[in-house]
Design a protein around this motif. Structure first.
Motif, PDB file in Angstrom:
ATOM      1  N   LEU A  24       1.170  -1.403  -0.202  1.00 20.49           N
ATOM      2  CA  LEU A  24      -0.012  -0.050  -0.174  1.00 20.49           C
ATOM      3  C   LEU A  24       0.791   1.533   0.194  1.00 20.49           C
ATOM      4  N   PHE A  25       2.206   0.537  -0.045  1.00 19.88           N
ATOM      5  CA  PHE A  25       2.924   2.322   0.043  1.00 19.88           C
ATOM      6  C   PHE A  25       3.921   1.843  -1.269  1.00 19.88           C
ATOM      7  N   PRO A  26       3.075   1.771  -2.746  1.00 20.10           N
ATOM      8  CA  PRO A  26       4.156   2.310  -3.844  1.00 20.10           C
ATOM      9  C   PRO A  26       5.029   3.060  -3.301  1.00 20.10           C
ATOM     10  N   PRO A  27       6.020   3.474  -4.836  1.00 15.89           N
ATOM     11  CA  PRO A  27       7.002   4.602  -4.662  1.00 15.89           C
ATOM     12  C   PRO A  27       5.825   5.360  -5.288  1.00 15.89           C
ATOM     13  N   GLY A  28       5.709   7.070  -5.213  1.00 12.84           N
ATOM     14  CA  GLY A  28       4.885   7.836  -6.212  1.00 12.84           C
ATOM     15  C   GLY A  28       3.917   8.073  -5.006  1.00 12.84           C
ATOM     16  N   SER A  29       3.280   7.464  -4.081  1.00  8.56           N
ATOM     17  CA  SER A  29       2.418   7.403  -3.049  1.00  8.56           C
ATOM     18  C   SER A  29       2.557   8.517  -2.156  1.00  8.56           C
TER      19      SER A  29
END
Length: 142
Positions: free
Chosen positions: A72-77
């Motif tokens: 739930l914490f991909p790059p860009g988020s």
């Protein structure tokens, strides 16, 4: 000239789509953490009432969510309305380890509750709450 326009439009669509995707994942994780907070209250109430049998299904919910936290914490988020600190992405292995700690402590709570031992269950609940706090202190803006 046409190829430059197509390239510019394509880039804009990708960036816009990425921003929309980031907002979707932020909303998904906020909903998950809201349910997690609710689940913590349910466990606290169950421990207080001595209704240890009610804890197992709630820990299953938390365990399932904890397993999803890193996704739930991909790059860009990290952009938009989020309390997530940039440090999450700079130190993702530690962040992931903290989610795993939450899963481990949640499973231990389930075992303690199933044993019927209220004192052990209360202690296991405290350990699980400490695993939450460890992540929040490092990775969440208050």
């Amino acid at each position: 000239m046409f190829s430059r326009i197509v390239l510019a439009v394509s880039a804009a669509l990708i960036l816009t789509g990425g921003a929309a995707l980031a907002q979707d994942v932020i909303q998904t994780r906020k909903a998950g953490f809201d349910d997690f907070k609710k689940a913590m209250g349910e466990i606290k109430d169950a421990v207080g009432k001595g209704d240890l049998a009610a804890i197992g299904p709630v820990t299953d919910r938390i365990d399932a969510f904890a397993g999803k936290i890193p996704t739930l914490f991909p790059p860009g988020s990290d952009k938009g309305k989020t309390a997530a600190k940039e440090l999450i992405w700079a130190n993702f292995p530690d962040f992931t380890a903290k989610a795993q700690d939450l899963q481990t402590s949640t499973k231990a709570l389930k075992v303690a509750a199933a044993s019927g031992d209220k004192a052990a269950t209360g202690k296991a609940f405290g350990t699980m709450a400490d695993s939450c706090k460890a992540c929040h202190q490092r990775y969440r803006s208050e």
